[in-house]
Design a protein around this motif. Structure first.
Motif, PDB file in Angstrom:
ATOM      1  N   GLN A 166      -8.146   6.090 -32.382  1.00  0.00           N
ATOM      2  CA  GLN A 166      -7.516   5.161 -33.310  1.00  0.00           C
ATOM      3  C   GLN A 166      -7.745   3.730 -32.834  1.00  0.00           C
ATOM      4  O   GLN A 166      -7.790   3.473 -31.636  1.00  0.00           O
ATOM      5  N   PRO A 167      -7.956   2.783 -33.740  1.00  0.00           N
ATOM      6  CA  PRO A 167      -8.271   1.412 -33.330  1.00  0.00           C
ATOM      7  C   PRO A 167      -7.133   0.773 -32.545  1.00  0.00           C
ATOM      8  O   PRO A 167      -5.956   1.016 -32.811  1.00  0.00           O
ATOM      9  N   ALA A 168      -7.493  -0.043 -31.584  1.00  0.00           N
ATOM     10  CA  ALA A 168      -6.518  -0.827 -30.843  1.00  0.00           C
ATOM     11  C   ALA A 168      -6.235  -2.129 -31.585  1.00  0.00           C
ATOM     12  O   ALA A 168      -6.937  -2.501 -32.529  1.00  0.00           O
ATOM     13  N   ALA A 169      -5.210  -2.818 -31.138  1.00  0.00           N
ATOM     14  CA  ALA A 169      -4.897  -4.124 -31.717  1.00  0.00           C
ATOM     15  C   ALA A 169      -5.967  -5.138 -31.353  1.00  0.00           C
ATOM     16  O   ALA A 169      -6.606  -5.046 -30.305  1.00  0.00           O
ATOM     17  N   GLY A 170      -6.160  -6.120 -32.221  1.00  0.00           N
ATOM     18  CA  GLY A 170      -7.017  -7.247 -31.878  1.00  0.00           C
ATOM     19  C   GLY A 170      -6.306  -8.170 -30.915  1.00  0.00           C
ATOM     20  O   GLY A 170      -5.087  -8.112 -30.729  1.00  0.00           O
ATOM     21  N   CYS A 171      -7.071  -9.053 -30.279  1.00  0.00           N
ATOM     22  CA  CYS A 171      -6.465  -9.985 -29.330  1.00  0.00           C
ATOM     23  C   CYS A 171      -5.642 -11.041 -30.066  1.00  0.00           C
ATOM     24  O   CYS A 171      -5.967 -11.457 -31.177  1.00  0.00           O
ATOM     25  N   LEU A 172      -4.599 -11.475 -29.397  1.00  0.00           N
ATOM     26  CA  LEU A 172      -3.615 -12.387 -29.973  1.00  0.00           C
ATOM     27  C   LEU A 172      -4.300 -13.610 -30.565  1.00  0.00           C
ATOM     28  O   LEU A 172      -5.122 -14.253 -29.917  1.00  0.00           O
ATOM     29  N   ALA A 173      -3.956 -13.931 -31.812  1.00  0.00           N
ATOM     30  CA  ALA A 173      -4.624 -15.013 -32.526  1.00  0.00           C
ATOM     31  C   ALA A 173      -3.625 -15.763 -33.379  1.00  0.00           C
ATOM     32  O   ALA A 173      -2.697 -15.167 -33.944  1.00  0.00           O
ATOM     33  N   PRO A 174      -3.801 -17.092 -33.519  1.00  0.00           N
ATOM     34  CA  PRO A 174      -2.910 -17.864 -34.383  1.00  0.00           C
ATOM     35  C   PRO A 174      -3.189 -17.580 -35.846  1.00  0.00           C
ATOM     36  O   PRO A 174      -4.276 -17.140 -36.221  1.00  0.00           O
ATOM     37  N   SER A 175      -2.205 -17.863 -36.655  1.00  0.00           N
ATOM     38  CA  SER A 175      -2.344 -17.677 -38.091  1.00  0.00           C
ATOM     39  C   SER A 175      -2.874 -18.952 -38.726  1.00  0.00           C
ATOM     40  O   SER A 175      -2.976 -19.996 -38.091  1.00  0.00           O
ATOM     41  N   TYR A 176      -3.219 -18.862 -39.991  1.00  0.00           N
ATOM     42  CA  TYR A 176      -3.580 -20.028 -40.806  1.00  0.00           C
ATOM     43  C   TYR A 176      -2.670 -20.052 -42.022  1.00  0.00           C
ATOM     44  O   TYR A 176      -2.664 -19.093 -42.784  1.00  0.00           O
ATOM     45  N   PRO A 177      -1.894 -21.113 -42.258  1.00  0.00           N
ATOM     46  CA  PRO A 177      -1.757 -22.284 -41.375  1.00  0.00           C
ATOM     47  C   PRO A 177      -0.996 -21.943 -40.111  1.00  0.00           C
ATOM     48  O   PRO A 177      -0.357 -20.886 -40.034  1.00  0.00           O
TER      49      PRO A 177
END
Length: 561
Positions: free
Chosen positions: A103-114
């Motif tokens: 099962q896929p892992a989470a992506g690395c922490l990233a800011p949202s837009y906006p």
């Protein structure tokens, strides 16, 4: 090569009109027990028969569907949590029980837009990779390995998340690894010790070391690894070619649209293949700003204070796409070890890893209007007045010359947008990239291309032409979604890339002969739909894009410093 010191300039707030960051499935943080990594689900999908593979950390198994077997979430480094936040990637804890990578892992922490919060489905615990291979592949087959580094401005994931086309066209083994992003992956601060920063690039190298140590068990050849990526992934390929700590980890690189930073109107950290990266002292200054912003400036242990803060708060207060100088480095720097110098300088001096490279940009290398002239007042070159306003803002005293070279009446409707698209592509991508190819080709074999497919898939209401990363999207597209003309180009690109991964030469049956950039005339492959791709001399491209003017500007203009 001009000094691209965008990081010191004032940043004009941008509007992101064409940014759509794909996010992997939501998965809570994974824990580790004595037996190894624990799945977030009590019952992950069962593995398919015949997929068990031993690795140096422990056995894994995956899923077979049709002609492909996939391993979706193999940990390649320890979770970068607690005291491991902002350290080089550490070895993963070994396990004994078979780990179902299903099962896929989470992506690395990233800011949202906006800005204001983090993206859903991302986590600080994200150092996982995927392996996709032809079903039934066995150890000893020694298939070429294609290792994709995702784009997203070093802030998020532009993720195609599928190597099916490469697996089928090669055949090849496809690997995809997540790496730390933004302030979590690139913060430099005196409190973190010497040579801090560039942790995201170090993650990429850790995943490549995993490949070198383990891919033979999957049927891959650890001595035949091709890294490739678009946008920030293309810039990462340039960085890894320049990084002494990446020596021996790969044999070939494909950089797609790795020349993309603008000079004034920009939303990204200045980190593309032509950028002069901030040095460690400059990045530490930004790190000190972040520490003050989050209340860690006047404490006895700044590093402990920063590591104790919630990751979400750090991402929200760190530099983000709309304000790259908001606090802390959010992209690669010259930290003295991972990168002793910018890739642009390394290319010019020939201080690079002895690999082979395919490298190129789009004729209209531009992503469609990420501009504001003044905060809150969008300007996207919809009118002639807006076009002229943006040119003056971008080029200052040179604007009158630029407007004379690119008169709006010479372009079809919507002429203001197409004129500005052309100016930006010529000034900041096509012409600098040609100079870079010439420098790099003195040190290693280089195959250059220009994407000239003006009708590439994914066009918006704006005519983007042969735009930023279009050829990479084409390579990943599902064949049934393409018309016959685009399908012909897709087949060519996949044959060339997988042939390059297999032999080091991007020639394959049914594709036009592709010679090295250093050959007479410095030939560049012009990628076109309908089977019309052909080699053209670099001088023809330079003439079309006014490179004599831009090359002189890039070296001497006051706005270039």
């Amino acid at each position: 090569m001009r000094a691209w010191t965008v990081w010191r300039r004032r940043y004009v707030v941008g509007v992101v009109t064409a940014v759509a960051m794909a996010v992997v499935a939501v998965v809570p943080s994974l824990g580790y027990s004595a037996a190894g990594p624990a799945h977030p689900s009590a019952a992950p999908p069962a593995c398919s028969a015949g997929t068990l593979v031993p690795t140096g950390s422990g056995p894994v198994c995956g899923l077979t569907a049709g002609r492909q077997t996939s391993y979706l979430d193999i940990p390649y480094a320890a979770p970068p949590l607690g005291n491991l936040r902002w350290t080089p990637p550490q070895p993963v804890q070994p396990w004994t029980a078979t780990y179902p990578a299903t099962q896929p892992a989470a992506g690395c922490l990233a800011p949202s837009y906006p800005p204001g919060h983090v993206q859903a489905g991302t986590s600080e615990n994200c150092l996982f990779l995927e392996v996709q291979e032809p079903a039934g592949t066995r150890p000893g087959q020694r298939l070429p390995v294609m290792f994709e580094i995702h784009g997203g401005g070093f802030l998020g994931e532009f993720r195609d998340d599928d190597g099916t086309n490469f697996v089928g066209s090669g055949p090849a083994i496809y690997v995809y690894a997540a790496y730390r992003l933004g302030v979590m992956g690139f913060l430099a601060d005196q409190a973190l010790g010497p040579h801090s920063g560039d942790f995201g690039l170090q993650d990429q190298q850790a995943a490549l070391r995993w490949v070198k140590d383990n891919i033979a068990g999957f049927g891959g050849d650890p001595g035949n690894v091709t890294i490739f990526g678009e946008s920030a992934g293309g810039a990462s390929v340039c960085d890894q070619i320049a990084s002494p700590t990446a020596a021996g980890l790969f044999q070939r690189g494909i950089s797609i649209s790795g020349y993309y930073n603008f000079d004034v109107n920009t939303i990204w950290w200045p980190a593309d293949c032509k950028s002069a990266l901030p040095d460690e002292a400059q990045a530490q200054h930004l790190g000190a700003q972040l520490a003050a912003k989050v209340g860690c400036a006047n404490v006895s242990d700044v590093a402990a204070c920063l590591r104790a803060l919630p990751a979400d708060a750090l991402v929200e207060n760190g530099g983000q796409g709309l304000d790259p100088t908001g606090g802390g480095a959010i992209g690669p720097i010259v930290n003295g070890t991972t990168l002793p110098m910018s890739a642009s300088q390394a290319f010019a001096l020939g201080r690079v890893n002895r690999v082979k490279a395919i490298i190129g940009v789009g004729r209209d290398e531009f992503n469609g209007g990420v501009y504001l002239n003044t905060p809150g007042h969008p300007v996207v070159a919809d009118t002639t007045a807006e076009y002229e306003q943006l040119v003056r803002q971008q080029f200052g005293p040179l604007a009158s010359t630029v407007l004379r070279l690119y008169p709006v009446q010479h372009y079809p409707s919507p002429s203001p947008f197409i004129a500005y698209r052309t100016v930006m592509a010529d000034a900041f991508s096509v012409c600098p990239s040609l100079e870079s190819y010439a420098q790099l080709s003195r040190a290693i074999p280089v195959y250059a291309y220009e994407d000239d497919d003006a009708d590439s898939p994914g066009q918006t209401t704006q005519p983007l032409g042969a735009n930023h990363s279009a050829v990479n999207r084409l390579a990943h597209d599902v064949p049934g979604t393409l018309d016959p003309n685009q399908l012909a180009l897709q087949e060519q690109v996949l044959s060339e890339w997988t042939g390059f991964a297999r032999t080091g030469v991007p020639n394959a049956p049914g594709t036009p002969p592709w010679t090295l950039f250093a050959a007479p005339g410095n030939p560049v492959m012009s990628l076109q739909a309908s089977g019309d791709s052909t080699l053209v001399p670099a001088s023809s491209i330079a003439t079309q894009h006014n490179c004599q003017f831009w090359d002189s500007v890039n070296r001497t203009a006051p706005w270039a410093s």
